[in-house]
Design an enzyme around this catalytic site. Sequence first.
Site, short mmCIF file in Angstrom:
data_model
loop_
_atom_site.label_atom_id
_atom_site.label_comp_id
_atom_site.label_asym_id
_atom_site.label_seq_id
_atom_site.Cartn_x
_atom_site.Cartn_y
_atom_site.Cartn_z
N ASN A 1 0.78 -1.25 0.00
CA ASN A 1 0.00 0.00 0.00
C ASN A 1 0.82 1.29 0.00
O ASN A 1 0.51 2.20 0.78
CB ASN A 1 -0.97 0.01 1.20
CG ASN A 1 -2.02 -1.06 1.02
OD1 ASN A 1 -2.41 -1.37 -0.11
ND2 ASN A 1 -2.48 -1.65 2.10
N ASN B 1 -3.48 0.14 -3.03
CA ASN B 1 -4.91 0.01 -2.97
C ASN B 1 -5.49 1.25 -3.67
O ASN B 1 -5.12 2.36 -3.30
CB ASN B 1 -5.32 -0.04 -1.50
CG ASN B 1 -6.74 -0.45 -1.35
OD1 ASN B 1 -7.56 -0.15 -2.23
ND2 ASN B 1 -7.05 -1.12 -0.27
N PRO B 2 -6.37 1.08 -4.66
CA PRO B 2 -6.85 2.26 -5.40
C PRO B 2 -7.53 3.30 -4.52
O PRO B 2 -7.65 4.46 -4.94
CB PRO B 2 -7.85 1.67 -6.41
CG PRO B 2 -7.45 0.25 -6.54
CD PRO B 2 -6.89 -0.17 -5.23
N SER B 3 -7.91 2.94 -3.30
CA SER B 3 -8.50 3.96 -2.42
C SER B 3 -7.48 5.07 -2.13
O SER B 3 -7.84 6.22 -1.89
CB SER B 3 -9.02 3.34 -1.13
OG SER B 3 -7.95 2.81 -0.40
N SER C 1 -6.34 -9.65 3.69
CA SER C 1 -5.57 -8.40 3.76
C SER C 1 -4.43 -8.47 2.75
O SER C 1 -4.00 -9.56 2.34
CB SER C 1 -5.03 -8.19 5.17
OG SER C 1 -3.87 -8.99 5.35
N THR C 2 -3.94 -7.29 2.37
CA THR C 2 -2.82 -7.25 1.43
C THR C 2 -1.65 -8.07 1.97
O THR C 2 -0.97 -8.77 1.22
CB THR C 2 -2.36 -5.79 1.24
OG1 THR C 2 -3.50 -4.99 0.97
CG2 THR C 2 -1.37 -5.68 0.10
N HIS D 1 -11.54 -7.19 6.92
CA HIS D 1 -10.39 -8.04 7.19
C HIS D 1 -10.50 -8.68 8.57
O HIS D 1 -11.12 -8.13 9.45
CB HIS D 1 -9.09 -7.24 7.17
CG HIS D 1 -8.82 -6.59 5.85
ND1 HIS D 1 -9.11 -7.20 4.65
CD2 HIS D 1 -8.26 -5.40 5.54
CE1 HIS D 1 -8.75 -6.39 3.67
NE2 HIS D 1 -8.24 -5.29 4.18
O1 CDP Z 1 -5.06 -2.26 3.36
P1 CDP Z 1 -4.75 -3.20 4.47
O2 CDP Z 1 -5.59 -2.94 5.67
O3 CDP Z 1 -4.77 -4.62 4.04
O4 CDP Z 1 -3.21 -2.98 4.88
P2 CDP Z 1 -2.29 -1.89 5.62
O5 CDP Z 1 -2.93 -1.36 6.83
O6 CDP Z 1 -1.75 -0.92 4.63
O7 CDP Z 1 -1.07 -2.83 6.07
C1 CDP Z 1 -0.47 -3.76 5.20
C2 CDP Z 1 -0.51 -5.14 5.81
O8 CDP Z 1 0.27 -5.17 7.02
C3 CDP Z 1 -1.89 -5.58 6.24
O9 CDP Z 1 -2.60 -6.11 5.15
C4 CDP Z 1 -1.60 -6.59 7.34
O10 CDP Z 1 -1.34 -7.87 6.80
C5 CDP Z 1 -0.32 -6.05 7.97
N1 CDP Z 1 -0.59 -5.30 9.21
C6 CDP Z 1 -0.53 -5.97 10.44
O11 CDP Z 1 -0.31 -7.19 10.48
N2 CDP Z 1 -0.70 -5.28 11.61
C7 CDP Z 1 -0.98 -3.97 11.61
N3 CDP Z 1 -1.13 -3.34 12.77
C8 CDP Z 1 -1.09 -3.27 10.37
C9 CDP Z 1 -0.88 -3.97 9.20
#
Ligand code: CDP
Length: 314
Positions: free
Chosen positions: A132, A154-156, A240-241, A289
């Site tokens: 991201n 993420n396109p957001s 999740s990503t 997620h």
């Molecule tokens: O968009 P998304 O919520 O999937 O991801 P993000 O917040 O940008 O963080 C990238 C990845 O890091 C997430 O998809 C989680 O797998 C991991 N992550 C985590 O394990 N613990 C956190 N406190 C934040 C992110």
Amino acid sequence: LPPQKKSAPQPFELCKGCREVINKVIERYSKPWKKQEDNYQKFRSQLSSKCHGFDKAIITQANTPVGSKLVYDGEKKRTLQVTPEIFSTFAKEHPFPNKTWDTCAVVGNGGILTNSSCGKMIDSAQFVIRCNLPPLEKSYEKHVGIKTDLVTANPSIFIEKYGALMGRRRPFVESLRSYGNSLLLLPAFSYGHNTPLCMRAVYSIEDFESPTRPIFFNPEYLQSLALFWRSQGLRAVRLSTGIIMASLALEHCANVHLYGFWPFSNHPDGLYALTNHYYDDRQTKTKFHAMPAEFDLLLRLHSQGVLRLHLGDC
Ligand code: CDP
């Protein structure tokens, strides 16, 4: 100016039951780690036979000819027939051909990376994956590193930070500089509205001659990966990503190291309060997620010697 109040050390509160959860995690984590080649090979072959990430994870002109029908993984009823125009945005060949890297670092964005000093260790991996478009300013380098071979978006982010790329696109393209000539992996065919957004990102990159190389997730791969993790017991609307990239790495890398994966609000050593990300405290959408459940599965793989989670400081 009024005199600045000296701020007292912030007391922190642990959520109900969190201490027990964290203690249990630490108990499982603290056993000495050793790669278990048999377990790794077994898990990898299960993953490959169900998801075929090696040939399918990324859309290319070779695996997705003009006229193919793409089924959006986030909206099952939506399909898209590949036109010559869309086809021209696909990578010509597989960006990482049938090859295994020795060591990969998958960097999640968790606040656990703050003050971790893991930057050097992360950058020492042969292939570094980030999620991201995370900030990689100088002040973070010591803790998160700088090397990036692949970064997802993420396109957001395009909507929130770059006006959906409808106006000036230079700020977006300039923001990609910190990732050098890395691959930029986009979920262009997950939801209908992602497609025009991702196309605008690709055209911006081309028009400004940025060295970044955009590529697209194959929605069929994302769909099969969701089914795979469901079969392992994961109940979540969307993966999740982080777990998607860890899965991709498990097919492509002999040694998979995970950093920045810690979906809890307190540090495992000392239980002091953490921000959700190493660069901000925006919360994860728990509606979509199930990060703690994902973490549990990743910790299981760590205990089995399939991959290595890094929770402590480096
Ligand atoms: O968009 P998304 O919520 O999937 O991801 P993000 O917040 O940008 O963080 C990238 C990845 O890091 C997430 O998809 C989680 O797998 C991991 N992550 C985590 O394990 N613990 C956190 N406190 C934040 C992110």
